[in-house]
Design a protein around this motif. Structure first.
Motif, mmCIF file in Angstrom:
data_model
loop_
_atom_site.group_PDB
_atom_site.id
_atom_site.type_symbol
_atom_site.label_atom_id
_atom_site.label_comp_id
_atom_site.label_asym_id
_atom_site.label_seq_id
_atom_site.Cartn_x
_atom_site.Cartn_y
_atom_site.Cartn_z
ATOM 1 N N PRO A 97 0.849 -1.187 0.000
ATOM 2 C CA PRO A 97 0.000 0.000 0.000
ATOM 3 C C PRO A 97 0.891 1.245 0.000
ATOM 4 O O PRO A 97 1.872 1.298 0.742
ATOM 5 C CB PRO A 97 -0.781 -0.123 1.321
ATOM 6 C CG PRO A 97 -0.750 -1.584 1.650
ATOM 7 C CD PRO A 97 0.569 -2.075 1.147
ATOM 8 N N GLY A 98 0.588 2.187 -0.863
ATOM 9 C CA GLY A 98 1.403 3.386 -0.933
ATOM 10 C C GLY A 98 2.548 3.287 -1.917
ATOM 11 O O GLY A 98 3.320 4.240 -2.083
ATOM 12 N N ALA A 99 2.664 2.135 -2.601
ATOM 13 C CA ALA A 99 3.767 1.973 -3.563
ATOM 14 C C ALA A 99 3.488 2.690 -4.875
ATOM 15 O O ALA A 99 4.396 2.904 -5.682
ATOM 16 C CB ALA A 99 4.030 0.487 -3.824
ATOM 17 N N GLY A 100 2.206 3.052 -5.102
ATOM 18 C CA GLY A 100 1.860 3.768 -6.336
ATOM 19 C C GLY A 100 1.189 2.915 -7.382
ATOM 20 O O GLY A 100 1.170 3.272 -8.565
ATOM 21 N N LYS A 101 0.607 1.790 -6.986
ATOM 22 C CA LYS A 101 -0.014 0.880 -7.951
ATOM 23 C C LYS A 101 -1.133 1.552 -8.737
ATOM 24 O O LYS A 101 -1.226 1.406 -9.954
ATOM 25 C CB LYS A 101 -0.540 -0.370 -7.244
ATOM 26 C CG LYS A 101 0.518 -1.193 -6.529
ATOM 27 C CD LYS A 101 -0.038 -2.490 -5.994
ATOM 28 C CE LYS A 101 -1.086 -2.296 -4.911
ATOM 29 N NZ LYS A 101 -0.515 -1.749 -3.668
ATOM 30 N N LYS A 106 -3.008 3.708 -13.652
ATOM 31 C CA LYS A 106 -3.844 4.578 -14.494
ATOM 32 C C LYS A 106 -3.023 5.176 -15.638
ATOM 33 O O LYS A 106 -3.486 5.244 -16.781
ATOM 34 C CB LYS A 106 -4.452 5.693 -13.645
ATOM 35 C CG LYS A 106 -5.562 5.210 -12.729
ATOM 36 C CD LYS A 106 -6.132 6.369 -11.899
ATOM 37 C CE LYS A 106 -7.300 5.904 -11.034
ATOM 38 N NZ LYS A 106 -7.833 7.006 -10.178
ATOM 39 N N ALA A 107 -1.801 5.591 -15.335
ATOM 40 C CA ALA A 107 -0.933 6.171 -16.371
ATOM 41 C C ALA A 107 -0.542 5.120 -17.403
ATOM 42 O O ALA A 107 -0.506 5.389 -18.605
ATOM 43 C CB ALA A 107 0.313 6.778 -15.725
ATOM 44 N N LEU A 108 -0.264 3.894 -16.926
ATOM 45 C CA LEU A 108 0.094 2.795 -17.824
ATOM 46 C C LEU A 108 -1.082 2.442 -18.733
ATOM 47 O O LEU A 108 -0.903 2.242 -19.946
ATOM 48 C CB LEU A 108 0.516 1.576 -17.006
ATOM 49 C CG LEU A 108 0.813 0.287 -17.783
ATOM 50 C CD1 LEU A 108 2.005 0.473 -18.718
ATOM 51 C CD2 LEU A 108 1.071 -0.872 -16.816
ATOM 52 N N ALA A 109 -2.275 2.363 -18.166
ATOM 53 C CA ALA A 109 -3.464 2.034 -18.946
ATOM 54 C C ALA A 109 -3.702 3.077 -20.041
ATOM 55 O O ALA A 109 -4.054 2.730 -21.175
ATOM 56 C CB ALA A 109 -4.681 1.942 -18.026
ATOM 57 N N ALA A 164 -4.792 -2.938 -10.688
ATOM 58 C CA ALA A 164 -4.078 -2.658 -9.438
ATOM 59 C C ALA A 164 -4.676 -3.531 -8.349
ATOM 60 O O ALA A 164 -5.867 -3.458 -8.071
ATOM 61 C CB ALA A 164 -4.197 -1.180 -9.077
ATOM 62 N N THR A 165 -3.870 -4.378 -7.749
ATOM 63 C CA THR A 165 -4.347 -5.293 -6.712
ATOM 64 C C THR A 165 -4.108 -4.695 -5.328
ATOM 65 O O THR A 165 -3.415 -3.692 -5.175
ATOM 66 C CB THR A 165 -3.635 -6.651 -6.807
ATOM 67 O OG1 THR A 165 -2.249 -6.485 -6.464
ATOM 68 C CG2 THR A 165 -3.751 -7.226 -8.208
ATOM 69 N N GLY A 166 -4.680 -5.342 -4.320
ATOM 70 C CA GLY A 166 -4.454 -4.911 -2.946
ATOM 71 C C GLY A 166 -3.081 -5.346 -2.466
ATOM 72 O O GLY A 166 -2.448 -6.224 -3.056
ATOM 73 N N GLY A 167 -2.641 -4.744 -1.360
ATOM 74 C CA GLY A 167 -1.313 -5.066 -0.838
ATOM 75 C C GLY A 167 -1.149 -6.517 -0.429
ATOM 76 O O GLY A 167 -0.054 -7.064 -0.476
ATOM 77 N N GLY A 168 -2.259 -7.157 -0.024
ATOM 78 C CA GLY A 168 -2.172 -8.539 0.448
ATOM 79 C C GLY A 168 -2.680 -9.582 -0.519
ATOM 80 O O GLY A 168 -2.800 -10.756 -0.164
ATOM 81 N N THR A 169 -2.964 -9.184 -1.748
ATOM 82 C CA THR A 169 -3.491 -10.130 -2.745
ATOM 83 C C THR A 169 -2.557 -11.319 -2.936
ATOM 84 O O THR A 169 -3.002 -12.441 -3.178
ATOM 85 C CB THR A 169 -3.711 -9.415 -4.095
ATOM 86 O OG1 THR A 169 -4.585 -8.305 -3.892
ATOM 87 C CG2 THR A 169 -4.327 -10.342 -5.120
ATOM 88 N N VAL A 170 -1.250 -11.084 -2.798
ATOM 89 C CA VAL A 170 -0.256 -12.144 -3.020
ATOM 90 C C VAL A 170 -0.300 -13.220 -1.940
ATOM 91 O O VAL A 170 0.381 -14.244 -2.066
ATOM 92 C CB VAL A 170 1.167 -11.552 -3.095
ATOM 93 C CG1 VAL A 170 1.319 -10.682 -4.318
ATOM 94 C CG2 VAL A 170 1.505 -10.774 -1.832
ATOM 95 N N PHE A 187 5.700 -6.187 -10.045
ATOM 96 C CA PHE A 187 5.903 -5.744 -8.666
ATOM 97 C C PHE A 187 6.338 -4.278 -8.689
ATOM 98 O O PHE A 187 7.415 -3.944 -9.157
ATOM 99 C CB PHE A 187 6.967 -6.626 -8.001
ATOM 100 C CG PHE A 187 7.441 -6.171 -6.644
ATOM 101 C CD1 PHE A 187 6.699 -5.311 -5.849
ATOM 102 C CD2 PHE A 187 8.663 -6.635 -6.143
ATOM 103 C CE1 PHE A 187 7.143 -4.907 -4.598
ATOM 104 C CE2 PHE A 187 9.120 -6.256 -4.902
ATOM 105 C CZ PHE A 187 8.369 -5.375 -4.121
ATOM 106 N N ILE A 188 5.460 -3.395 -8.202
ATOM 107 C CA ILE A 188 5.797 -1.981 -8.084
ATOM 108 C C ILE A 188 6.522 -1.796 -6.755
ATOM 109 O O ILE A 188 5.911 -1.867 -5.685
ATOM 110 C CB ILE A 188 4.531 -1.084 -8.118
ATOM 111 C CG1 ILE A 188 3.680 -1.389 -9.351
ATOM 112 C CG2 ILE A 188 4.928 0.392 -8.065
ATOM 113 C CD1 ILE A 188 4.294 -0.975 -10.646
ATOM 114 N N HIS A 189 7.819 -1.595 -6.838
ATOM 115 C CA HIS A 189 8.607 -1.479 -5.610
ATOM 116 C C HIS A 189 8.898 -0.019 -5.292
ATOM 117 O O HIS A 189 9.304 0.755 -6.160
ATOM 118 C CB HIS A 189 9.927 -2.233 -5.740
ATOM 119 C CG HIS A 189 10.812 -2.072 -4.545
ATOM 120 N ND1 HIS A 189 11.998 -1.381 -4.574
ATOM 121 C CD2 HIS A 189 10.645 -2.486 -3.264
ATOM 122 C CE1 HIS A 189 12.545 -1.392 -3.380
ATOM 123 N NE2 HIS A 189 11.740 -2.057 -2.571
#
Length: 255
Positions: A97-101, A106-109, A164-170, A187-189
């Motif tokens: 959360p907060g990584a910018g997903k 949205k910009a990628l799409a 964009a998935t949630g932080g805990g989807t993995v 993985f958006i790091h």
């Protein structure tokens, strides 16, 4: 038959295998084009089950059945990977959360002329509850099932999109498998200290307990993000740079 004659026989069989597999991949590419034109999902487990059953029916020696099963599973895995490399596919963004997903997504799409979906937003729309309330009143297991249902719906019914998935989807193995089988996982790091800086600006003062929790979450989930992704990109400078890095990493889809 001596050793050299047996080796020659294997060489001849390998040639047949390679030539046959090339023909199979050509057929797979045709299927990829049909799927893209008709917006059909890439991963079809029912079809793969049928392929496996038909293949095993050709086995003459029962003692070789398990080996043939393993071979056919590998063939289908490679074929699926080849197909994915030649079709526009869903792009799943994972990370803290907060990584910018969402922002990067949205910009990628927009750059890729694709639709964008935020899994958490879709869950809130579906349930009429906040994510926090879903977890509190229905439990985390139920929430993970909702995540799977939402992503499955996108995979099954939507054209290739940025998700964009949630932080805990993995944390859900079946959701991870679904994403990897039907799309490209990124993985958006972002450094945890920068995430905390942004949170600190939004929530002043940020509690010591909250800081410790976020660091612990980061340490627990970072290995998972790295394990499930096809590629890791840094969201360290501009959104444009992050988008460019993702586009450079995407399979080179033939047009």
């Amino acid at each position: 038959m001596n050793l050299e004659e047996t080796r020659k026989q294997i060489d001849e069989l390998d040639q047949v295998l390679v030539e046959t597999f090339e023909k199979r991949l050509a057929a797979v590419l045709n299927i990829a084009k049909i799927k893209e034109a008709e917006n059909i999902k890439i991963y079809d487990p029912e079809r793969e089950t049928k392929v496996l059953e038909k293949g095993l029916a050709y086995v003459n020696d029962p003692s070789l059945r398990d080996y043939v099963k393993h071979f056919l599973n590998d063939v289908m895995a490679v074929s699926r990977s080849y197909q994915k490399d030649h079709i526009q596919q869903h792009i799943f963004l994972v990370g803290m959360p907060g990584a910018g997903k969402t922002t990067v997504g949205k910009a990628l799409a927009q750059r890729q002329d694709m639709d964008f979906y935020d899994v958490d937003a879709l869950i809130q729309e579906k349930t009429g509850k906040s994510i926090q309330n879903v977890i509190i009143y229905e439990g985390e297991e139920a929430f993970r099932e909702l995540e799977y249902e939402v992503i499955s719906d996108i995979v099954t019914n939507k054209k290739p999109s940025v998700v964009a998935t949630g932080g805990g989807t993995v944390l859900s193995e079946k959701t991870v498998k679904l994403m990897r089988d039907s799309g490209f996982v990124v993985f958006i790091h972002r450094d945890v200290t920068r995430i905390l800086d942004d949170l600190d600006m939004e929530i002043r003062p940020l509690l010591k307990e909250s800081i410790e929790y976020i660091f612990r979450l980061y340490e627990e989930r970072y290995p998972l993000y790295e394990k499930v992704c096809h590629v890791k990109i840094q969201n360290a400078s501009s959104i444009g740079d992050a988008v460019n890095e993702i586009i450079d990493a995407l399979p080179n889809v033939e047009r």
